[in-house]
Design a protein around this motif. Structure first.
Motif, PDB file in Angstrom:
ATOM      1  N   SER A 112      18.121   0.266  -7.848  1.00  0.00           N
ATOM      2  CA  SER A 112      19.399  -0.216  -8.386  1.00  0.00           C
ATOM      3  C   SER A 112      20.463   0.869  -8.450  1.00  0.00           C
ATOM      4  O   SER A 112      21.653   0.577  -8.491  1.00  0.00           O
ATOM      5  N   SER A 113      20.031   2.140  -8.426  1.00  0.00           N
ATOM      6  CA  SER A 113      21.006   3.234  -8.478  1.00  0.00           C
ATOM      7  C   SER A 113      21.419   3.708  -7.099  1.00  0.00           C
ATOM      8  O   SER A 113      22.261   4.597  -6.968  1.00  0.00           O
ATOM      9  N   GLY A 114      20.795   3.143  -6.068  1.00  0.00           N
ATOM     10  CA  GLY A 114      21.097   3.576  -4.712  1.00  0.00           C
ATOM     11  C   GLY A 114      20.170   4.656  -4.197  1.00  0.00           C
ATOM     12  O   GLY A 114      20.264   5.060  -3.026  1.00  0.00           O
ATOM     13  N   ALA A 115      19.283   5.144  -5.067  1.00  0.00           N
ATOM     14  CA  ALA A 115      18.288   6.129  -4.623  1.00  0.00           C
ATOM     15  C   ALA A 115      17.176   5.418  -3.858  1.00  0.00           C
ATOM     16  O   ALA A 115      17.104   4.188  -3.818  1.00  0.00           O
ATOM     17  N   ILE A 116      16.290   6.194  -3.257  1.00  0.00           N
ATOM     18  CA  ILE A 116      15.200   5.607  -2.469  1.00  0.00           C
ATOM     19  C   ILE A 116      14.121   5.068  -3.410  1.00  0.00           C
ATOM     20  O   ILE A 116      13.533   5.815  -4.195  1.00  0.00           O
ATOM     21  N   ALA A 117      13.869   3.749  -3.327  1.00  0.00           N
ATOM     22  CA  ALA A 117      12.805   3.142  -4.122  1.00  0.00           C
ATOM     23  C   ALA A 117      11.459   3.279  -3.426  1.00  0.00           C
ATOM     24  O   ALA A 117      10.411   3.375  -4.076  1.00  0.00           O
ATOM     25  N   GLY A 118      11.468   3.278  -2.120  1.00  0.00           N
ATOM     26  CA  GLY A 118      10.237   3.370  -1.356  1.00  0.00           C
ATOM     27  C   GLY A 118      10.497   3.089   0.107  1.00  0.00           C
ATOM     28  O   GLY A 118      11.650   2.976   0.546  1.00  0.00           O
ATOM     29  N   VAL A 119       9.417   2.958   0.845  1.00  0.00           N
ATOM     30  CA  VAL A 119       9.509   2.788   2.289  1.00  0.00           C
ATOM     31  C   VAL A 119       8.576   1.666   2.716  1.00  0.00           C
ATOM     32  O   VAL A 119       7.409   1.609   2.291  1.00  0.00           O
ATOM     33  N   LEU A 120       9.090   0.766   3.553  1.00  0.00           N
ATOM     34  CA  LEU A 120       8.264  -0.257   4.199  1.00  0.00           C
ATOM     35  C   LEU A 120       7.997   0.198   5.625  1.00  0.00           C
ATOM     36  O   LEU A 120       8.924   0.574   6.352  1.00  0.00           O
ATOM     37  N   PHE A 121       6.730   0.154   6.019  1.00  0.00           N
ATOM     38  CA  PHE A 121       6.355   0.587   7.364  1.00  0.00           C
ATOM     39  C   PHE A 121       5.522  -0.505   8.010  1.00  0.00           C
ATOM     40  O   PHE A 121       4.458  -0.879   7.499  1.00  0.00           O
ATOM     41  N   GLY A 122       6.009  -1.037   9.115  1.00  0.00           N
ATOM     42  CA  GLY A 122       5.304  -2.104   9.805  1.00  0.00           C
ATOM     43  C   GLY A 122       4.093  -1.597  10.566  1.00  0.00           C
ATOM     44  O   GLY A 122       4.186  -0.633  11.325  1.00  0.00           O
ATOM     45  N   VAL A 123       2.949  -2.251  10.344  1.00  0.00           N
ATOM     46  CA  VAL A 123       1.713  -1.866  11.017  1.00  0.00           C
ATOM     47  C   VAL A 123       1.049  -3.110  11.598  1.00  0.00           C
ATOM     48  O   VAL A 123       1.432  -4.239  11.306  1.00  0.00           O
ATOM     49  N   GLU A 124       0.038  -2.886  12.429  1.00  0.00           N
ATOM     50  CA  GLU A 124      -0.765  -3.970  12.981  1.00  0.00           C
ATOM     51  C   GLU A 124      -2.032  -4.129  12.149  1.00  0.00           C
ATOM     52  O   GLU A 124      -2.580  -3.139  11.638  1.00  0.00           O
ATOM     53  N   ALA A 125      -2.519  -5.358  12.046  1.00  0.00           N
ATOM     54  CA  ALA A 125      -3.752  -5.600  11.294  1.00  0.00           C
ATOM     55  C   ALA A 125      -4.907  -4.824  11.915  1.00  0.00           C
ATOM     56  O   ALA A 125      -5.758  -4.272  11.207  1.00  0.00           O
ATOM     57  N   THR A 126      -4.951  -4.775  13.241  1.00  0.00           N
ATOM     58  CA  THR A 126      -5.913  -3.934  13.958  1.00  0.00           C
ATOM     59  C   THR A 126      -5.104  -2.938  14.775  1.00  0.00           C
ATOM     60  O   THR A 126      -4.602  -3.272  15.857  1.00  0.00           O
ATOM     61  N   PRO A 127      -4.940  -1.717  14.285  1.00  0.00           N
ATOM     62  CA  PRO A 127      -4.016  -0.779  14.931  1.00  0.00           C
ATOM     63  C   PRO A 127      -4.449  -0.402  16.351  1.00  0.00           C
ATOM     64  O   PRO A 127      -5.603  -0.038  16.583  1.00  0.00           O
ATOM     65  N   ARG A 128      -3.510  -0.496  17.272  1.00  0.00           N
ATOM     66  CA  ARG A 128      -3.772   0.015  18.616  1.00  0.00           C
ATOM     67  C   ARG A 128      -3.653   1.534  18.654  1.00  0.00           C
ATOM     68  O   ARG A 128      -4.323   2.192  19.455  1.00  0.00           O
ATOM     69  N   ASP A 129      -2.802   2.066  17.804  1.00  0.00           N
ATOM     70  CA  ASP A 129      -2.658   3.517  17.691  1.00  0.00           C
ATOM     71  C   ASP A 129      -2.996   3.918  16.265  1.00  0.00           C
ATOM     72  O   ASP A 129      -2.186   3.751  15.359  1.00  0.00           O
TER      73      ASP A 129
END
Length: 462
Positions: free
Chosen positions: A62-79
């Protein structure tokens, strides 16, 4: 040692309000959104975030600071090392893994490897993000691995004007001093007196004296494990000179030596109960009036005569003398690393080094650990019908068949002629370079196969 792992990894108690990283898939990210502040969820929805693999979204509070990070991944990672992308995309600051990573250990390793920078020649170095070591992950093992990879990368990335045989020796001496290992170096014309004639022949045309670096560590009665690394610090091709385009990356022709030293660090830091020996023939393949010539016949340490079909096939010559020396004490396991052939890259590309061994158990164990450590390699055959390509009408063997076929295999078969007594032998024809950046694998020097081998050795001897 090179890069301090604590520039990219940090303990929880030392972190400054680490921001969470949520690994989410396209199928479950809305379910995972329950852990996020409402404003973060609203921001993600407003930006159209869909959690595609590799997508990164820094969400605000709410203050404009970083709350966190969303990172897209695969259920079974190829890498399995995809998490390493975050080391190059996140703003500086401290972060922690909140949820969703398939393997927190590999995620932390990928972040650390992705955070590597070769900064020796840069005047300004930007701050970087740091990751809290996840709970339950062996911090000492993680740091040991990061240091070993950084050591190898640093050595390969250093240009040849600052990484000749003497500087490679200095790196080996520094490693020996750190771990209390013994080291002996035989150089110049003393190589002839020590019966290492092919190392001398390849390096004698350079003003930078050739040498054999011999490091030993561990109890004398422990199982003998020997590493041999090709240390051609620059390769002009010799009198069969390379075109200019072929020389551009030849600072990396000592990538085998760099890998051997990196793995040696892992073994010694782990205090593995083995008798470790590391042999590095360190030379520069240069040109002057004393350079060895196409058509010359060289006598090897083993006594085999070698006809020189091509002076640009010099790596197998220096390795042959080093392998012969190593083989004389019949190690239980002998491994050599070499940036040996362009044919290996044609066959398997830069990401997948070929491995050669006749030991079926070793091959199976290595493949298993390569998969679990995301440190890939691929076994190719020591196909004996091709050995005839190495025949010479006037010597015991030719170093470079005229045929363009099976170049990596015939190079391995050449080396095999110099190994008889070792319990098991493994040859790795590595590239030691990332042509372009990928997650956890920045463009430049690379330590291929050493993480898989560290896991294999720990299983066998730990």
């Amino acid at each position: 040692m090179p890069q301090d792992a604590h520039t990219v990894l940090i303990r929880a108690e030392a972190a400054d309000q680490p921001r969470p990283i949520w690994c989410v898939t396209a199928q479950d990210w809305r379910k995972a959104a329950g852990e996020l502040p409402p404003i973060a969820v609203a921001f993600a929805e407003a930006t159209g975030f869909r959690a595609e693999p590799g997508k990164v979204l820094v969400v605000p509070d709410s203050s404009g600071a970083i709350a966190g990070v969303l990172f897209g991944v695969e259920a079974t990672p190829r890498d399995p090392l995809a998490f390493g992308k975050l080391a190059t995309t996140l703003p500086a600051g401290d972060y922690r893994l909140a949820s969703g990573a398939a393997d927190p250990r590999l995620a932390a390793l990928a972040f650390a490897l992705g955070g590597y920078r070769f900064e020796r020649y840069r005047s300004r170095n930007a701050p970087r993000p740091r990751l809290v070591v996840p709970e339950g992950v062996d911090e000492a093992a993680l740091i040991r691995t990061v240091e070993a990879v950084a050591l190898a990368r640093d050595l390969v990335n250093t240009p040849a004007n600052d990484m000749g045989p003497a500087e490679l020796e200095a790196a080996a001496r520094a490693l020996a001093a750190r771990h209390g290992a013994a080291i002996e170096v035989t150089g110049g014309d003393d190589l002839l007196a020590a019966n290492l004639p092919m190392i001398h022949a390849v390096g004698r045309a350079s003003p930078r004296s050739p040498r054999l670096i011999d490091l030993a560590w561990g109890e004398a009665d422990a199982p003998k494990v020997t590493l041999v690394g090709k240390g051609v610090c620059f390769d002009t091709g010799g009198l069969d000179i390379k075109p200019s385009s072929g020389m551009l990356l030849m600072k990396k022709d000592m990538g085998g030596a760099a890998s051997a030293l990196g793995l040696a660090h892992m073994i010694m830091a782990r205090k593995l109960p083995v008798r470790l020996r590391v042999l590095v023939p360190a030379v520069e393949n240069a040109i002057d009036g004393s350079a060895f010539r196409p058509g010359d016949i060289l006598r090897s340490r083993k006594g085999l005569s070698v006809e020189i079909g091509n002076t640009d096939a010099e790596g197998r010559l220096v390795l042959a003398d080093a392998l012969s020396l190593a083989d004389e004490e019949a190690p239980e396991l002998m491994i050599d690393f070499a940036t040996l052939t362009g044919a290996a890259r044609v066959a398997l590309g830069p990401q997948l080094p070929p491995a050669y061994t006749d030991d079926e158990r070793l091959a199976a164990d290595l493949a298993r650990h390569a998969a679990s450590e995301a440190d890939p390699l691929w076994r190719l055959p020591l196909w004996q019908p091709y050995a005839g390509m190495l025949d010479s009408p006037i010597a015991d063997i030719n170093n470079a068949p005229g045929s363009g076929f099976a170049g990596s295999i015939t190079a391995a078969l050449f080396l095999q002629r110099f190994v008889e007594r070792a319990g098991a032998w493994l040859h790795l024809d590595i590239y030691a370079w990332n042509p372009s950046s990928r997650p956890a694998r920045p463009e430049g020097g690379e330590a291929q196969t050493i993480r898989a081998l560290d896991a294999l050795l720990a299983e066998r001897y730990g």
